[in-house]
Design a protein around this motif. Structure first.
Motif, PDB file in Angstrom:
ATOM      1  N   LYS A 147      12.017 -40.769   9.656  1.00 26.61           N
ATOM      2  CA  LYS A 147      13.375 -40.214   9.679  1.00 26.61           C
ATOM      3  C   LYS A 147      13.728 -39.925  11.125  1.00 26.61           C
ATOM      4  O   LYS A 147      12.902 -39.361  11.860  1.00 26.61           O
ATOM      5  CB  LYS A 147      13.405 -38.876   8.940  1.00 26.61           C
ATOM      6  CG  LYS A 147      13.410 -38.960   7.454  1.00 26.61           C
ATOM      7  CD  LYS A 147      13.457 -37.532   6.918  1.00 26.61           C
ATOM      8  CE  LYS A 147      13.884 -37.520   5.477  1.00 26.61           C
ATOM      9  NZ  LYS A 147      14.333 -36.218   5.034  1.00 26.61           N
TER      10      LYS A 147
ATOM     11  N   SER B  75      24.507 -37.733   7.176  1.00 31.38           N
ATOM     12  CA  SER B  75      23.190 -37.262   7.662  1.00 31.38           C
ATOM     13  C   SER B  75      22.749 -38.200   8.784  1.00 31.38           C
ATOM     14  O   SER B  75      23.396 -39.211   9.052  1.00 31.38           O
ATOM     15  CB  SER B  75      22.138 -37.369   6.555  1.00 31.38           C
ATOM     16  OG  SER B  75      22.225 -36.317   5.661  1.00 31.38           O
ATOM     17  N   ALA B  76      21.609 -37.906   9.377  1.00 35.18           N
ATOM     18  CA  ALA B  76      20.995 -38.821  10.346  1.00 35.18           C
ATOM     19  C   ALA B  76      20.320 -39.960   9.579  1.00 35.18           C
ATOM     20  O   ALA B  76      19.989 -39.794   8.408  1.00 35.18           O
ATOM     21  CB  ALA B  76      19.965 -38.056  11.155  1.00 35.18           C
TER      22      ALA B  76
ATOM     23  N   THR C 127      15.552 -37.624  12.308  1.00 39.43           N
ATOM     24  CA  THR C 127      15.441 -36.174  12.590  1.00 39.43           C
ATOM     25  C   THR C 127      14.003 -35.797  12.959  1.00 39.43           C
ATOM     26  O   THR C 127      13.773 -35.026  13.893  1.00 39.43           O
ATOM     27  CB  THR C 127      15.899 -35.363  11.354  1.00 39.43           C
ATOM     28  OG1 THR C 127      17.153 -35.863  10.931  1.00 39.43           O
ATOM     29  CG2 THR C 127      16.009 -33.872  11.671  1.00 39.43           C
TER      30      THR C 127
ATOM     31  N   PHE D 180      24.650 -30.905   8.918  1.00 43.62           N
ATOM     32  CA  PHE D 180      23.399 -30.277   9.364  1.00 43.62           C
ATOM     33  C   PHE D 180      23.544 -29.189  10.424  1.00 43.62           C
ATOM     34  O   PHE D 180      22.664 -28.384  10.597  1.00 43.62           O
ATOM     35  CB  PHE D 180      22.445 -31.370   9.885  1.00 43.62           C
ATOM     36  CG  PHE D 180      21.024 -30.955  10.133  1.00 43.62           C
ATOM     37  CD1 PHE D 180      20.373 -30.027   9.328  1.00 43.62           C
ATOM     38  CD2 PHE D 180      20.289 -31.530  11.176  1.00 43.62           C
ATOM     39  CE1 PHE D 180      19.042 -29.683   9.553  1.00 43.62           C
ATOM     40  CE2 PHE D 180      18.964 -31.188  11.407  1.00 43.62           C
ATOM     41  CZ  PHE D 180      18.350 -30.267  10.593  1.00 43.62           C
TER      42      PHE D 180
ATOM     43  N   GLU E  46      22.580 -36.519  13.423  1.00 49.91           N
ATOM     44  CA  GLU E  46      23.841 -36.528  12.681  1.00 49.91           C
ATOM     45  C   GLU E  46      25.003 -36.858  13.619  1.00 49.91           C
ATOM     46  O   GLU E  46      25.928 -37.570  13.253  1.00 49.91           O
ATOM     47  CB  GLU E  46      24.077 -35.151  12.048  1.00 49.91           C
ATOM     48  CG  GLU E  46      23.465 -34.932  10.676  1.00 49.91           C
ATOM     49  CD  GLU E  46      21.955 -34.894  10.627  1.00 49.91           C
ATOM     50  OE1 GLU E  46      21.319 -34.777  11.697  1.00 49.91           O
ATOM     51  OE2 GLU E  46      21.396 -34.994   9.526  1.00 49.91           O
TER      52      GLU E  46
ATOM     53  N   ARG F 137      16.159 -27.825   6.835  1.00 51.83           N
ATOM     54  CA  ARG F 137      16.060 -29.270   6.596  1.00 51.83           C
ATOM     55  C   ARG F 137      16.854 -29.666   5.350  1.00 51.83           C
ATOM     56  O   ARG F 137      16.885 -28.948   4.356  1.00 51.83           O
ATOM     57  CB  ARG F 137      14.591 -29.701   6.441  1.00 51.83           C
ATOM     58  CG  ARG F 137      13.742 -29.564   7.675  1.00 51.83           C
ATOM     59  CD  ARG F 137      14.245 -30.366   8.877  1.00 51.83           C
ATOM     60  NE  ARG F 137      14.400 -31.793   8.702  1.00 51.83           N
ATOM     61  CZ  ARG F 137      13.478 -32.699   8.976  1.00 51.83           C
ATOM     62  NH1 ARG F 137      12.306 -32.321   9.448  1.00 51.83           N
ATOM     63  NH2 ARG F 137      13.709 -33.988   8.809  1.00 51.83           N
ATOM     64  N   GLY F 138      17.457 -30.825   5.419  1.00 53.92           N
ATOM     65  CA  GLY F 138      18.296 -31.294   4.307  1.00 53.92           C
ATOM     66  C   GLY F 138      19.661 -30.618   4.291  1.00 53.92           C
ATOM     67  O   GLY F 138      20.417 -30.722   3.329  1.00 53.92           O
ATOM     68  N   GLY F 139      19.988 -29.923   5.389  1.00 54.45           N
ATOM     69  CA  GLY F 139      21.165 -29.055   5.407  1.00 54.45           C
ATOM     70  C   GLY F 139      22.521 -29.740   5.486  1.00 54.45           C
ATOM     71  O   GLY F 139      23.543 -29.062   5.420  1.00 54.45           O
ATOM     72  N   SER F 140      22.556 -31.068   5.602  1.00 52.53           N
ATOM     73  CA  SER F 140      23.870 -31.730   5.570  1.00 52.53           C
ATOM     74  C   SER F 140      24.556 -31.495   4.225  1.00 52.53           C
ATOM     75  O   SER F 140      25.782 -31.477   4.138  1.00 52.53           O
ATOM     76  CB  SER F 140      23.733 -33.232   5.801  1.00 52.53           C
ATOM     77  OG  SER F 140      23.166 -33.469   7.056  1.00 52.53           O
ATOM     78  N   ASP F 141      23.754 -31.328   3.181  1.00 47.93           N
ATOM     79  CA  ASP F 141      24.311 -30.981   1.866  1.00 47.93           C
ATOM     80  C   ASP F 141      25.125 -29.699   1.957  1.00 47.93           C
ATOM     81  O   ASP F 141      26.164 -29.555   1.306  1.00 47.93           O
ATOM     82  CB  ASP F 141      23.178 -30.711   0.853  1.00 47.93           C
ATOM     83  CG  ASP F 141      22.461 -31.974   0.425  1.00 47.93           C
ATOM     84  OD1 ASP F 141      22.942 -33.070   0.721  1.00 47.93           O
ATOM     85  OD2 ASP F 141      21.393 -31.835  -0.217  1.00 47.93           O
TER      86      ASP F 141
HETATM   87  N1  ASP Z   1      18.781 -34.863   8.993  1.00 49.86           N
HETATM   88  C1  ASP Z   1      18.439 -33.558   8.530  1.00 49.86           C
HETATM   89  C2  ASP Z   1      17.077 -33.576   7.874  1.00 49.86           C
HETATM   90  O1  ASP Z   1      16.407 -34.597   7.858  1.00 49.86           O
HETATM   91  C3  ASP Z   1      19.471 -32.959   7.647  1.00 49.86           C
HETATM   92  C4  ASP Z   1      19.860 -33.759   6.431  1.00 49.86           C
HETATM   93  O2  ASP Z   1      19.472 -34.913   6.281  1.00 49.86           O
HETATM   94  O3  ASP Z   1      20.559 -33.230   5.573  1.00 49.86           O
HETATM   95  O4  ASP Z   1      16.638 -32.578   7.395  1.00 49.86           O
END
Ligand code: ASP
Length: 437
Positions: free
Chosen positions: A50, A39-40, A52, A171, A117, A185-189
């Motif tokens: 963050k 992730s970033a 991002t 991401f 990322e 958001r959170g899409g690296s998962d």
């Molecule tokens: N960096 C992106 C976010 O903050 C994606 C991630 O962290 O998964 O949403």
């Protein structure tokens, strides 16, 4: 690829050079960790930013013709500090300069956000001394902006098959015209899950800053026990009720392929974390629950009409009112002459009066009553199937805790029991159920 582990590291796991060192130790300690999805950089402490979020801000300011130097400098310093502290020779400043120019020249929101990322992956690949492969070469979307899993799998096959190890940014991916598109958001998962599925990995590790899931919210229950094993299905029941750790869309690709997910803590790699396993695996803890989760702020619309079940089309008409108002229903417990619609307040907004009026007109019920300020609590566990007394224990604990139960439903999969209570009783109810188990 049977010996491959895909390891995704979240933002807090890569927030500064100290975290990078921990990540390197983790990767070096198991040779099967071959594909790494970063992730970033996330927050280093609660008041931090963050990367991002800062990138989104830069793009927004720039799109209004405003200067974003001050914010970009914060981003620049974060990456430069990481490189300097790790003694890396990567010319990160030049790459940052190019990115700044692209944002100034009108780069899209998705492009700007994806650079978090992108940069972190370049740094990590340099630090680990392994290949960097851009996500745009792997993850692709169709013209509608939906993930094109088939094309993505072909890319994985073509581009990763002969590669021993690589870092691939999370991401984002590419649209058919090559433009960058991010997940939510959170899409690296999600990126990690897709790559694990495409490689048919033996395990998808998701490294974060907690040792997996806890049986209950630690803000409500003191020191709740960790969940060591949970099935995908149980997790769905818990996550939709508000237990965030993993992006909920990350479950689907790996679940289909039967690849387990291990949620692990970068700061405590020795802890087992939570293993998310296939629904078919044997039940190991009969008679107990797996977890408790809940959400506040629902409204119940309770409708009574004699012989409603015998009236053909009654339920269709009722549903069409909700559909035309674009409102999703959370649950629908019913009895012979009544039905309750449980709807999240955020869905209803200011539509409640209109919906009630339309139900009156189309369905002609005997009565309609609304109960605002309801909370739902889900008690989840595959060990509940075939076990007597679980519900008795839940309801007794609530009665002893002085909580009035307003509604009960049990999922048809017998994985969960959901109770509706007043918002005001929410914390008390979760504590009471947790203590009982
Ligand atoms: N960096 C992106 C976010 O903050 C994606 C991630 O962290 O998964 O949403």
């Amino acid at each position: 690829m049977k010996d491959v582990i895909v390891a995704k590291f979240g933002g807090s796991s890569l927030a500064d050079s100290e975290q990078f060192k921990k990540v390197k130790n983790i990767i070096d300690s198991n040779g099967d960790r071959k594909f790494i999805i970063p992730s970033a950089p996330g927050k280093r402490h609660s008041k931090d930013h963050k990367i991002t979020d800062l990138l989104y801000m830069c793009q927004q300011l720039s799109s209004h013709g405003l200067n974003f130097d001050e914010i970009f400098n914060i981003i620049q310093k974060r990456y430069e500090d990481i490189c300097n502290e790790l003694d890396l020779t990567i010319d990160i400043s030049s790459i940052l300069k190019e990115i700044k120019k692209e944002i100034q020249d009108g780069a899209s929101k998705d492009f700007a956000a994806s650079r978090g990322e992108y940069l972190n992956s370049i740094i990590l690949s340099g630090y680990l001394n392994i290949d960097f492969i851009d996500a745009t070469e792997i993850i692709v979307f169709n013209n509608k902006g939906e993930l094109d899993m088939k094309a993505t799998e072909i890319n994985i096959d073509l581009k990763l098959k002969d590669i021993q190890r690589a870092v691939i940014p999370g991401f984002y991916g590419a649209m058919p015209d090559g433009k960058i598109k991010t997940f939510s958001r959170g899409g690296s998962d999600i990126s990690g899950a897709i790559i694990a599925k495409g490689l048919n990995a033996k395990l998808y590790e998701n490294w974060t800053d907690v040792s997996g899931f806890l049986m209950a919210d630690p803000r409500i229950v003191k020191d709740p026990k960790p969940i060591e094993k949970i099935t995908y299905k149980e997790l769905r029941e818990l996550s939709y009720m508000g237990a965030p750790v993993l992006h909920e869309e990350a479950i689907f690709p790996v679940r289909k392929a039967g690849i387990p997910i291990n949620i692990k803590n970068t700061n405590h790699p020795e802890e087992p974390g939570t293993m998310i396993i296939n629904d078919m695996d044997p039940i190991t803890h009969c008679g107990t629950i797996t977890g408790i989760a809940g959400k506040k702020d629902f409204t119940v619309i309770s409708i009574e009409k004699t012989l409603m079940g015998a009236e053909k089309g009654f339920f269709r008409k009722l549903m069409s009112v909700l559909e035309t108002n674009n409102v999703a229903i959370e649950h629908m417990p019913s009895s012979i002459d009544s039905i309750s619609l449980i709807i999240a307040n955020s869905e209803l907004n200011s539509k409640l009066d209109k919906i009630i009026e339309e139900i009156r007109i189309y369905c002609n019920p005997d009565t309609i009553i609304c109960y605002p300020n309801m909370a739902l609590i889900a008690v989840v566990g595959r060990g509940m199937i075939n076990t007597k007394g679980i519900s008795a224990k839940i309801f007794t604990s609530l009665a002893d805790g002085g909580v009035n139960i307003r509604m009960i439903t049990q999922g048809s999969s017998e994985l969960n029991i959901i109770v509706g209570i007043e918002n005001a009783d929410f914390e008390k109810a979760i504590s009471a159920i947790y203590e009982a188990f």
